[in-house]
Design a protein around this motif. Sequence first.
Motif, PDB file in Angstrom:
ATOM      1  N   THR A  23     -36.523-118.333 -79.834  1.00  0.00           N
ATOM      2  CA  THR A  23     -35.139-118.799 -79.877  1.00  0.00           C
ATOM      3  C   THR A  23     -34.402-118.390 -81.150  1.00  0.00           C
ATOM      4  O   THR A  23     -33.342-117.769 -81.083  1.00  0.00           O
ATOM      5  N   SER A  32     -26.245-113.629 -80.532  1.00  0.00           N
ATOM      6  CA  SER A  32     -24.976-114.253 -80.926  1.00  0.00           C
ATOM      7  C   SER A  32     -23.952-113.221 -81.401  1.00  0.00           C
ATOM      8  O   SER A  32     -22.853-113.578 -81.805  1.00  0.00           O
ATOM      9  N   TRP A  42     -23.749-111.211 -69.746  1.00  0.00           N
ATOM     10  CA  TRP A  42     -23.391-112.501 -70.324  1.00  0.00           C
ATOM     11  C   TRP A  42     -22.793-112.290 -71.714  1.00  0.00           C
ATOM     12  O   TRP A  42     -23.059-111.302 -72.379  1.00  0.00           O
ATOM     13  N   TYR A  45     -23.989-115.740 -77.292  1.00  0.00           N
ATOM     14  CA  TYR A  45     -24.183-117.179 -77.387  1.00  0.00           C
ATOM     15  C   TYR A  45     -23.484-117.714 -78.630  1.00  0.00           C
ATOM     16  O   TYR A  45     -23.482-117.082 -79.679  1.00  0.00           O
ATOM     17  N   TYR A  47     -24.218-121.016 -79.699  1.00  0.00           N
ATOM     18  CA  TYR A  47     -25.111-122.000 -80.292  1.00  0.00           C
ATOM     19  C   TYR A  47     -26.568-121.683 -79.973  1.00  0.00           C
ATOM     20  O   TYR A  47     -26.893-121.233 -78.870  1.00  0.00           O
ATOM     21  N   HIS A  49     -28.972-123.739 -79.371  1.00  0.00           N
ATOM     22  CA  HIS A  49     -29.520-124.555 -78.277  1.00  0.00           C
ATOM     23  C   HIS A  49     -29.261-123.908 -76.911  1.00  0.00           C
ATOM     24  O   HIS A  49     -30.032-124.114 -75.967  1.00  0.00           O
ATOM     25  N   GLU A  50     -28.187-123.124 -76.783  1.00  0.00           N
ATOM     26  CA  GLU A  50     -27.919-122.421 -75.524  1.00  0.00           C
ATOM     27  C   GLU A  50     -28.995-121.366 -75.257  1.00  0.00           C
ATOM     28  O   GLU A  50     -29.421-121.177 -74.116  1.00  0.00           O
ATOM     29  N   GLU A  53     -32.196-123.137 -74.094  1.00  0.00           N
ATOM     30  CA  GLU A  53     -32.133-123.539 -72.690  1.00  0.00           C
ATOM     31  C   GLU A  53     -32.326-122.343 -71.762  1.00  0.00           C
ATOM     32  O   GLU A  53     -33.013-122.441 -70.751  1.00  0.00           O
ATOM     33  N   ARG A  54     -31.720-121.219 -72.103  1.00  0.00           N
ATOM     34  CA  ARG A  54     -31.871-120.011 -71.287  1.00  0.00           C
ATOM     35  C   ARG A  54     -33.326-119.537 -71.282  1.00  0.00           C
ATOM     36  O   ARG A  54     -33.861-119.141 -70.248  1.00  0.00           O
TER      37      ARG A  54
END
Length: 62
Positions: A23, A32, A42, A45, A47, A49-50, A53-54
């Motif tokens: 992560t 990011s 996509w 990111y 954050y 935390h996103e 989760e992915r």
Amino acid sequence: MEYITPILTTQRLILRPLSVEDTQEMFHNWASDAKVTKYLTWAAYQYEHEVKERLRFREKRY
């Protein structure tokens, strides 16, 4: 159907499935950055935390 992603190893490189442990590195090194993700399906990111989760989602699908 179960998918098995092989790990490919050479003297200088290891290709393996991403995991939740990746992560921080993924977020800070490329996920990011809008310049890096410009041509992906996509957006960058916002954050960490996103990303986590992915990666959890992807791990379940491996």
